[in-house]
Design a protein around this motif. Structure first.
Motif, PDB file in Angstrom:
ATOM      1  N   LYS A   1      44.942  48.882-137.570  1.00  0.00           N
ATOM      2  CA  LYS A   1      44.856  49.997-136.616  1.00  0.00           C
ATOM      3  C   LYS A   1      45.745  51.155-137.063  1.00  0.00           C
ATOM      4  O   LYS A   1      45.320  52.310-137.086  1.00  0.00           O
ATOM      5  CB  LYS A   1      45.245  49.528-135.219  1.00  0.00           C
ATOM      6  CG  LYS A   1      45.154  50.616-134.166  1.00  0.00           C
ATOM      7  CD  LYS A   1      45.560  50.088-132.801  1.00  0.00           C
ATOM      8  CE  LYS A   1      45.513  51.208-131.764  1.00  0.00           C
ATOM      9  NZ  LYS A   1      45.941  50.743-130.448  1.00  0.00           N
ATOM     10  N   GLN A   2      46.989  50.848-137.452  1.00  0.00           N
ATOM     11  CA  GLN A   2      47.908  51.890-137.912  1.00  0.00           C
ATOM     12  C   GLN A   2      47.387  52.578-139.180  1.00  0.00           C
ATOM     13  O   GLN A   2      47.434  53.798-139.302  1.00  0.00           O
ATOM     14  CB  GLN A   2      49.290  51.291-138.211  1.00  0.00           C
ATOM     15  CG  GLN A   2      50.036  50.797-136.999  1.00  0.00           C
ATOM     16  CD  GLN A   2      51.248  49.959-137.400  1.00  0.00           C
ATOM     17  OE1 GLN A   2      51.252  49.284-138.433  1.00  0.00           O
ATOM     18  NE2 GLN A   2      52.277  49.989-136.551  1.00  0.00           N
TER      19      GLN A   2
ATOM     20  N   ALA B   1      44.534  54.912-138.527  1.00  0.00           N
ATOM     21  CA  ALA B   1      45.018  56.168-137.942  1.00  0.00           C
ATOM     22  C   ALA B   1      45.609  57.062-139.028  1.00  0.00           C
ATOM     23  O   ALA B   1      45.389  58.280-139.039  1.00  0.00           O
ATOM     24  CB  ALA B   1      46.061  55.875-136.867  1.00  0.00           C
TER      25      ALA B   1
ATOM     26  N   ASP C   1      42.711  58.575-140.944  1.00  0.00           N
ATOM     27  CA  ASP C   1      42.112  59.666-140.171  1.00  0.00           C
ATOM     28  C   ASP C   1      42.988  60.921-140.200  1.00  0.00           C
ATOM     29  O   ASP C   1      42.485  62.037-140.196  1.00  0.00           O
ATOM     30  CB  ASP C   1      41.879  59.236-138.712  1.00  0.00           C
ATOM     31  CG  ASP C   1      40.739  58.228-138.590  1.00  0.00           C
ATOM     32  OD1 ASP C   1      39.908  58.150-139.521  1.00  0.00           O
ATOM     33  OD2 ASP C   1      40.698  57.519-137.565  1.00  0.00           O
TER      34      ASP C   1
END
Length: 157
Positions: free
Chosen positions: A131-132, A135, A138
């Motif tokens: 998840k990190q 991010a 992105d």
């Protein structure tokens, strides 16, 4: 003194690794009889028998084992020399995000091999959760991410 032909060495290595002339012929895209002729010529040049021929397989003689080590080294060195002059020079920096288990178990060996091939490329590894790292990707902080995909991670995207 005769020179060893790289194509013949490639054939020799394929036979040693496959265990049969038929299987090796598929790897090097030649007929088994062509391979047999190459090996007979190689054995004649070296004055040594390289394979023990059995009904359904071949195995290396002691001399064949020695030549196999030399052949692999010569083929690797030839590839390295050609790549040095032909392969485009890569340089720069790449950011890679990965999970801890991949970063500590798999990546060190892969990155060491990559560094030998592309010494002018700096790989900046960031360890974090999928998840990190997604991010960070992105946000443009990373160029690529190795993620562990689960339904939960898919839903977060």
């Amino acid at each position: 003194m005769p020179l060893l032909d790289n194509e013949v060495l490639r054939t020799f290595v394929a036979i040693a690794e496959c265990g049969t002339f038929t299987a090796a012929a598929k790897v090097v895209h030649r007929t088994p009889s062509a391979l047999s002729m190459q090996i007979k010529q190689l054995e004649k040049i070296l004055g040594k028998s390289l394979f023990v021929r059995e009904p359904r397989q071949v195995r290396l003689t002691n001399e064949g084992e020695v030549l196999l080590a030399y052949s692999r080294r010569l083929l690797r060195l030839n590839q390295e020399a050609v790549e040095h002059f032909i392969a485009p020079a890569l340089e720069g920096k790449v950011g890679l995000g990965t999970a801890d288990d991949v970063g500590t178990r798999i990546l060190p060996e892969v990155l060491a091999q990559f560094a030998r091939s592309y010494p002018a490329v700096l790989v900046d590894v960031v360890v974090g959760s999928s998840k990190q790292n997604l991010a960070r990707l992105d946000a443009g902080e990373l160029d690529m991410v190795l993620v562990t995909v689960s339904e939960r991670v898919k839903d977060m995207r």
